[in-house]
Enzyme design. Structure first.
Site, mmCIF file in Angstrom:
data_model
loop_
_atom_site.group_PDB
_atom_site.id
_atom_site.type_symbol
_atom_site.label_atom_id
_atom_site.label_comp_id
_atom_site.label_asym_id
_atom_site.label_seq_id
_atom_site.Cartn_x
_atom_site.Cartn_y
_atom_site.Cartn_z
ATOM 1 N N GLU A 229 5.672 -12.139 5.162
ATOM 2 C CA GLU A 229 4.661 -12.668 4.343
ATOM 3 C C GLU A 229 3.974 -11.765 3.659
ATOM 4 O O GLU A 229 3.946 -11.617 2.284
ATOM 5 C CB GLU A 229 3.893 -13.697 5.226
ATOM 6 C CG GLU A 229 4.817 -14.858 5.076
ATOM 7 C CD GLU A 229 5.341 -15.278 6.405
ATOM 8 O OE1 GLU A 229 5.617 -13.724 7.041
ATOM 9 O OE2 GLU A 229 5.941 -16.139 7.332
ATOM 10 N N MET B 267 -2.771 11.842 5.907
ATOM 11 C CA MET B 267 -4.188 12.013 5.349
ATOM 12 C C MET B 267 -5.262 11.893 6.603
ATOM 13 O O MET B 267 -6.391 12.718 6.403
ATOM 14 C CB MET B 267 -4.394 11.099 4.848
ATOM 15 C CG MET B 267 -5.395 10.303 3.782
ATOM 16 S SD MET B 267 -6.152 11.629 3.187
ATOM 17 C CE MET B 267 -4.903 12.123 1.597
ATOM 18 N N PHE C 225 0.141 -27.954 14.979
ATOM 19 C CA PHE C 225 0.952 -27.006 15.395
ATOM 20 C C PHE C 225 -0.001 -26.062 14.138
ATOM 21 O O PHE C 225 0.150 -26.793 12.769
ATOM 22 C CB PHE C 225 1.595 -27.485 15.264
ATOM 23 C CG PHE C 225 2.801 -26.025 15.593
ATOM 24 C CD1 PHE C 225 3.548 -25.507 16.276
ATOM 25 C CD2 PHE C 225 4.375 -26.236 14.346
ATOM 26 C CE1 PHE C 225 3.963 -24.982 16.401
ATOM 27 C CE2 PHE C 225 5.109 -25.497 14.683
ATOM 28 C CZ PHE C 225 5.134 -24.444 15.300
ATOM 29 N N GLN C 226 0.663 -24.569 13.975
ATOM 30 C CA GLN C 226 0.619 -23.898 12.867
ATOM 31 C C GLN C 226 -0.594 -24.475 11.492
ATOM 32 O O GLN C 226 -0.436 -23.928 10.871
ATOM 33 C CB GLN C 226 2.023 -23.560 12.389
ATOM 34 C CG GLN C 226 3.054 -22.991 12.930
ATOM 35 C CD GLN C 226 4.148 -22.363 12.178
ATOM 36 O OE1 GLN C 226 4.836 -23.344 11.770
ATOM 37 N NE2 GLN C 226 4.461 -21.837 13.077
ATOM 38 N N LYS D 91 1.047 -30.873 3.502
ATOM 39 C CA LYS D 91 2.458 -31.043 3.491
ATOM 40 C C LYS D 91 2.882 -33.082 3.019
ATOM 41 O O LYS D 91 3.916 -33.166 2.026
ATOM 42 C CB LYS D 91 3.847 -31.096 5.176
ATOM 43 C CG LYS D 91 5.105 -31.431 4.855
ATOM 44 C CD LYS D 91 5.601 -31.020 6.171
ATOM 45 C CE LYS D 91 6.650 -31.023 5.870
ATOM 46 N NZ LYS D 91 7.843 -30.765 7.723
HETATM 47 C C1 LIG Z 1 -6.417 7.725 0.010
HETATM 48 C C2 LIG Z 1 -6.979 7.704 -1.127
HETATM 49 C C3 LIG Z 1 -7.415 8.421 -2.075
HETATM 50 C C4 LIG Z 1 -8.064 8.167 -2.975
HETATM 51 N N1 LIG Z 1 -8.691 8.981 -3.936
HETATM 52 C C5 LIG Z 1 -8.939 9.199 -5.184
HETATM 53 C C6 LIG Z 1 -9.272 10.195 -6.411
HETATM 54 O O1 LIG Z 1 -8.849 10.903 -5.792
HETATM 55 N N2 LIG Z 1 -9.550 9.276 -7.032
HETATM 56 C C7 LIG Z 1 -9.322 8.245 -7.940
HETATM 57 O O2 LIG Z 1 -9.163 7.625 -9.303
HETATM 58 N N3 LIG Z 1 -8.952 7.350 -6.975
HETATM 59 C C8 LIG Z 1 -8.759 7.459 -5.136
HETATM 60 N N4 LIG Z 1 -8.238 6.308 -5.229
HETATM 61 C C9 LIG Z 1 -8.443 5.116 -5.111
HETATM 62 C C10 LIG Z 1 -9.831 4.324 -5.739
HETATM 63 O O3 LIG Z 1 -10.556 3.269 -4.277
HETATM 64 C C11 LIG Z 1 -9.876 2.746 -5.970
HETATM 65 O O4 LIG Z 1 -8.800 1.994 -5.915
HETATM 66 C C12 LIG Z 1 -9.739 3.608 -7.729
HETATM 67 O O5 LIG Z 1 -10.626 5.457 -7.904
HETATM 68 C C13 LIG Z 1 -10.185 2.419 -8.196
HETATM 69 O O6 LIG Z 1 -9.912 2.187 -9.381
HETATM 70 P P1 LIG Z 1 -10.483 1.921 -11.196
HETATM 71 O O7 LIG Z 1 -11.933 2.535 -11.061
HETATM 72 O O8 LIG Z 1 -9.989 1.961 -12.748
HETATM 73 O O9 LIG Z 1 -10.933 0.822 -10.838
HETATM 74 P P2 LIG Z 1 -10.080 -0.525 -10.162
HETATM 75 O O10 LIG Z 1 -9.643 -1.007 -9.318
HETATM 76 O O11 LIG Z 1 -8.732 -0.660 -11.292
HETATM 77 O O12 LIG Z 1 -10.574 -1.659 -11.600
HETATM 78 C C14 LIG Z 1 -10.246 -2.106 -12.772
HETATM 79 C C15 LIG Z 1 -11.843 -2.615 -13.486
HETATM 80 O O13 LIG Z 1 -11.793 -2.365 -14.411
HETATM 81 C C16 LIG Z 1 -12.536 -4.088 -14.539
HETATM 82 N N5 LIG Z 1 -11.012 -4.451 -15.617
HETATM 83 C C17 LIG Z 1 -10.121 -5.575 -15.724
HETATM 84 N N6 LIG Z 1 -9.712 -6.489 -16.430
HETATM 85 C C18 LIG Z 1 -10.272 -5.365 -17.764
HETATM 86 C C19 LIG Z 1 -10.243 -5.442 -18.994
HETATM 87 N N7 LIG Z 1 -9.188 -6.367 -19.429
HETATM 88 N N8 LIG Z 1 -11.063 -5.207 -19.836
HETATM 89 C C20 LIG Z 1 -11.751 -4.779 -19.696
HETATM 90 N N9 LIG Z 1 -11.825 -4.156 -17.828
HETATM 91 C C21 LIG Z 1 -11.412 -4.228 -17.378
HETATM 92 C C22 LIG Z 1 -12.475 -4.447 -13.700
HETATM 93 O O14 LIG Z 1 -13.743 -5.230 -13.706
HETATM 94 C C23 LIG Z 1 -12.875 -3.292 -12.279
HETATM 95 O O15 LIG Z 1 -14.074 -3.594 -12.220
HETATM 96 C C24 LIG Z 1 -7.465 6.962 -3.459
HETATM 97 C C25 LIG Z 1 -6.517 5.749 -2.778
HETATM 98 C C26 LIG Z 1 -6.861 6.286 -1.782
HETATM 99 C C27 LIG Z 1 -6.402 5.283 -1.071
HETATM 100 C C1 LIG Z 2 -2.667 -0.184 7.359
HETATM 101 C C2 LIG Z 2 -3.133 1.232 7.265
HETATM 102 N N1 LIG Z 2 -3.560 1.324 8.457
HETATM 103 C C3 LIG Z 2 -4.654 2.755 8.250
HETATM 104 C C4 LIG Z 2 -4.661 3.415 7.814
HETATM 105 C C5 LIG Z 2 -5.370 4.631 7.722
HETATM 106 N N2 LIG Z 2 -4.772 5.640 6.930
HETATM 107 C C6 LIG Z 2 -4.413 6.122 5.951
HETATM 108 S S1 LIG Z 2 -3.282 7.681 5.659
HETATM 109 C C7 LIG Z 2 -3.139 7.554 6.506
HETATM 110 C C8 LIG Z 2 -1.679 8.053 7.300
HETATM 111 C C9 LIG Z 2 -0.618 8.161 6.353
HETATM 112 O O1 LIG Z 2 0.627 8.641 7.761
HETATM 113 P P1 LIG Z 2 2.205 8.762 5.873
HETATM 114 O O2 LIG Z 2 2.543 7.782 5.706
HETATM 115 O O3 LIG Z 2 2.731 9.614 6.552
HETATM 116 O O4 LIG Z 2 1.555 9.742 5.297
HETATM 117 P P2 LIG Z 2 1.432 11.472 4.683
HETATM 118 O O5 LIG Z 2 -0.128 11.461 4.820
HETATM 119 O O6 LIG Z 2 1.448 11.806 6.011
HETATM 120 O O7 LIG Z 2 1.693 11.262 3.339
HETATM 121 C C10 LIG Z 2 -3.824 6.277 7.933
HETATM 122 C C11 LIG Z 2 -3.197 5.920 9.249
HETATM 123 C C12 LIG Z 2 -3.924 2.235 6.338
HETATM 124 N N3 LIG Z 2 -4.583 3.352 4.746
HETATM 125 N N4 LIG Z 2 -3.263 1.801 6.142
#
Ligand SMILES: Cc1cc2nc3c(=O)[nH]c(=O)nc-3n(C[C@H](O)[C@H](O)[C@H](O)COP(=O)(O)OP(=O)(O)OC[C@H]3O[C@@H](n4cnc5c(N)ncnc54)[C@H](O)[C@@H]3O)c2cc1C
Ligand SMILES: Cc1ncc(C[n+]2csc(CCOP(=O)(O)OP(=O)(O)O)c2C)c(N)n1
Ligand SMILES: [Mg+2]
Lengths: 589, 168
Positions: free
Chosen positions: A55, A486, A117-118, A167
């Site tokens: 899911e 990472m 159940f469930q 249900k």
């Molecule tokens: C491992 C990892 C590393 C990351 N590193 C980075 C990084 O280096 N740089 C980076 O940028 N991000 C990074 N992120 C992502 C980060 O965590 C955020 O998800 C991201 O920066 C959020 O993007 P955003 O500010 O565009 O907002 P979003 O989460 O896309 O939110 C959208 C915003 O726009 C608003 N909005 C929605 N609809 C409308 C509309 N119609 N008109 C006007 N406003 C609207 C919402 O209210 C909200 O405030 C990383 C994520 C991971 C998992």
């Molecule tokens: C469900 C979940 N569990 C744990 C993490 C923490 N986490 C972030 S990156 C990462 C490693 C990812 O490894 P891989 O998919 O091999 O990517 P790589 O960084 O090696 O490119 C982990 C464990 C996460 N982001 N999501």
């Protein structure tokens, strides 16, 4: 006709309501509580059901479908474990503002609260991870609730909505209620039209800027493709630099000279320094996430900030801004362009020239450069080659979470919105593959690639069975570094290279794994063979798993270590932090 | 610059539907906001609306966030910060049970009179007083009863309303 004769069962009403909401596909998994719905689905052929294998994957698939089309993604799961398995997906959709309607089965109303159940308290469990949720207690409320749920999911700041369906409600009979258009909800009315006075003020501020930057995020994508067109138009009219968040990639064409790349923790040197040194920041649809701001106290200290967002709670949450504008990005940009055209403002060409000159010196650092090593595939190289082969094809990219995700954001270029699906806010490993299935369902003839890590892909690998069943030619491009890269990178930086539990022991043979599911498996070790492997992958009209064996120790740069400021970034392996990461920084994630 | 936290009384008009209180309370606990007092009851039977009065505290930025987050909940009709939107009145009701005899009993009754607390139950060795007023007054009364045989206190929490003719 007597009402009893015209009356329909709840399950049939539900299907009718979905069709009236123009739903074409439902991603789901059956179980006891939703059997009446599955029976109704069986008896019709308007609504297509895609049977996933977990899911969580149903929700991510619906997210991929939604993000690549702008439509609402629909999920159907059973009560109890079906609903709890969907929770990660729902949270993911909430964090990334993805419109989802998730239908959950529930035990019959008279058993609710009996530990039947469930049974699970689905509305209780999903209250904090949905935009809104409903428990339908009477069949007479069903159709109206479904229509309202779609409205709530897609309007304002989009998000996931759960409808919990006991249900007995699905089996009782009632007349159908068609959706009312336009919807006038009694309490929920998101503000989409901006205050014209604020638009005037904004244009004034933008026109007088000496060191401006546009900072555009996922809100542009949420607002629809027109917002990207308008953003592009406005940015070009001003001649100002622009950066995108991870969620905003594609909102502005990456090949444009005014584009500075992604900003933030793994953003480019030029984007981050421009954010740090700007005097006017124009944030449109981005939420000042902590991956962007780094150390809040040192974030862009000298700038006046304009923030356009449809959700007032995004404004002044992390960063105090000078000019908040509540409204839909499309409408705001339309108005800004109108006012700009009417005023024909003279921008400060001398200052702007100096600003661009400074930006160009930052750009000249070439911060994404990496060192090649003979005989080893660098992950960055793999993505450069991948991009080379797909750039002229109709393609969509999804990712898992980790270093590969960041490299994908840095090395693949997005020219259009809705082409890039990644889990930004929640960072859910296991997102990319099911999301790619959803994208492929929506765009059957496009090239859909999940850029994956070998650890992440194992989190929803069971979906190979789904892509086999529906012959979805999704490509999984694994950058296999045998590490949770990472995690390893952070351990290297913050925990004295003690690589606790981040090495991926006992990985499966991905080629054989693919074959076991009826997909095609490819593997590549040598840089010289990479191009051929990629070409073969693209040519195959099947699901393909490509196991690209890459450098195990490569780290993702640039990087702003936790708690540091934008002008304190690490540019490469030889670049040691000026100060060790502070204790304050250590507690941050 | 460190912003100072202050207390705010917020009125929220909501649909009176199952789960609404859980939504509001969950928002506060999930996001780490304080609840100093919370009252809720149906106030409009025809429209099926309830009014929630919340007293919370935070820096101006946090208070602004709290209001925006409340307003974002789908069944919320209106959010008003009575503390910043002009003069308003706050009232609280308490039931105070005191068990004592002799001098202490007489003193409790005398103080109740001063505080205009009503006796709503009386036995030969106990009283239940009903006292209303702002929270300070209620608190002071309860405090005084502590030395006079206080047994039980029940407080409603604060309900509040703006002064003048304006509707919420
Ligand atoms: C491992 C990892 C590393 C990351 N590193 C980075 C990084 O280096 N740089 C980076 O940028 N991000 C990074 N992120 C992502 C980060 O965590 C955020 O998800 C991201 O920066 C959020 O993007 P955003 O500010 O565009 O907002 P979003 O989460 O896309 O939110 C959208 C915003 O726009 C608003 N909005 C929605 N609809 C409308 C509309 N119609 N008109 C006007 N406003 C609207 C919402 O209210 C909200 O405030 C990383 C994520 C991971 C998992
Ligand atoms: C469900 C979940 N569990 C744990 C993490 C923490 N986490 C972030 S990156 C990462 C490693 C990812 O490894 P891989 O998919 O091999 O990517 P790589 O960084 O090696 O490119 C982990 C464990 C996460 N982001 N999501
Ligand atoms: Mg890895």
């Amino acid at each position: 006709m007597k009402p009893e004769e015209s009356a329909t069962t709840g399950a049939d009403l539900l299907v009718k309501a979905l069709i009236d909401e123009e739903v074409e596909v439902v991603f789901g998994y059956p179980g006891g509580a939703v059997l009446p719905i599955y029976d109704s689905i069986f008896k019709q052929n308007r609504l297509r059901h895609i049977l996933v294998r977990h899911e969580q994957a149903a929700v991510h698939a619906a997210e991929g479908y939604a993000r690549s089309t702008g439509k609402v993604g629909v999920v159907l799961v059973t009560s109890g474990p079906g609903a709890t398995n969907a929770v990660t997906g729902l949270t993911d959709a909430l964090m990334d503002s993805i419109p989802i309607v998730c239908l959950t089965g529930q035990v019959p109303t008279h058993l609710i609260g009996n530990d039947a159940f469930q049974e699970a308290d689905t509305t209780g469990i999903t209250r904090p991870c949905t935009k809104h949720n409903y428990l339908v207690k009477a069949v007479g409320d069903l159709a109206r609730t479904v229509h309202e749920a779609f409205y709530v999911a897609r309007s304002g700041r989009p998000g996931p909505v759960v409808i919990d369906l006991p249900k007995d409600v699905l089996m009782n009979k009632h007349d159908y209620v068609a959706p009312k258009k336009p919807v006038q909800h009694k309490s929920y009315r998101p503000q989409t039209k901006p205050d014209p006075k604020k638009i005037e003020q904004a244009v004034e501020m933008i026109a007088h800027a000496k060191r401006p930057i546009f900072y555009a995020g996922g809100g542009i994508i949420n607002s629809g493709p027109k917002a990207s067109k308008l953003l592009t138009q406005f940015v070009r009219m001003t001649g100002y630099p622009v950066t995108n968040t991870l969620m905003g990639l594609g909102a502005f064409p990456a090949s444009d000279k005014q584009f500075l790349g992604m900003l933030g923790m793994h953003g480019t040197y030029e984007a981050n320094l421009a954010m740090h040194g700007c005097d006017v920041m124009i944030n449109i649809g981005a939420r000042f996430d902590d991956r962007i701001t780094g150390n809040l106290g040192k974030f862009s200290p000298g700038s006046k900030k304009i923030h356009v967002d449809i959700d007032p709670s995004s404004i002044n949450k992390n960063v105090r801004v000078d000019l908040p504008i509540v409204g839909d990005a499309t409408l705001v940009l339309e108005e800004m362009i109108k006012v700009w055209k009417a005023k024909q403002p003279k921008t400060d060409q001398k200052a702007l020239k100096a600003w661009w000159a400074e930006i160009e010196t930052w750009r000249a650092r070439n911060c994404l450069a990496y060192k090649s090593e003979k005989g080893t595939i660098k992950p960055q190289y793999a993505l450069e080659r991948l991009y080379h082969h797909i750039k002229d094809k109709d393609h969509y990219i999804t990712t898992e979470v980790g270093q590969h995700q960041m490299w994908a954001a840095q090395f693949l270029k997005f020219e259009q919105p809705n082409r890039w699906m990644t889990s930004g806010g929640l960072g859910t490993m296991g997102y990319g593959f099911p999301a790619a299935m959803g994208v492929q369902i929506a765009h059957p003839d496009a090239l859909v690639i999940d850029v994956a890590g070998e650890a992440s892909i194992l989190m929803n690998i069971q979906e190979l069975s789904t892509v086999a069943q529906y012959r979805l030619p999704v490509k999984i491009f694994i950058l296999n570094n045998q590490y949770m890269g990472m995690v390893r990178q952070w351990q290297e930086l913050l925990h004295g290279s003690r690589y606790s539990e981040s090495y991926m022991e006992s990985l499966p043979d991905f080629v054989k794994l693919a074959e076991a599911f009826g997909a095609k498996g490819l593997r590549c070790h040598e840089p010289e063979k990479l191009d051929d492997t990629i070409k073969e992958m693209i040519a195959l009209k099947h699901p393909v798993v490509v196991d690209v064996i890459v450098d195990q120790k490569e780290n993702c740069f640039p990087m702003i270590p936790s708690g540091a400021a934008h002008n304190d970034m690490l540019l490469g392996p030889d670049d040691k932090a000026q100060k060790p990461v502070s204790e304050e920084g250590m507690v941050l994630v | 610059m460190q912003e100072l936290a202050s207390s705010h009384t917020i009125s929220v008009l909501v649909d009176n539907e199952p789960g609404i209180l859980a939504r509001v309370v969950g928002l506060f606990s999930g996001r780490g906001y304080n609840i100093e007092s919370l009252t809720v009851a149906q106030t409009d039977a025809k429209e099926n609306l309830s009014r929630i009065t919340i007293v919370t505290s935070g820096t101006p930025m946090v208070i602004e966030q709290i209001k925006a987050q409340l307003d974002r909940l789908v069944p919320v009709h209106r959010v008003r910060d009575l503390t910043v939107e002009g003069p308003h009145i706050e009232r609280e009701l308490a039931l105070v049970k005191v068990k004592s005899t002799g001098e202490k009993r007489v003193e409790a009754l005398r103080l109740a009179d001063v505080f205009r607390a009503k006796v709503i139950d009386a036995k030969t060795d106990s009283f239940v007083f009903e006292v209303t007023g702002n929270s300070d007054k209620v608190q002071t009364f309860v405090g005084l009863m502590e030395t006079l045989g206080l047994v039980d206190v029940g407080r409603t929490g604060i309900v509040a309303m703006s002064r003048g003719a304006e509707q919420l």
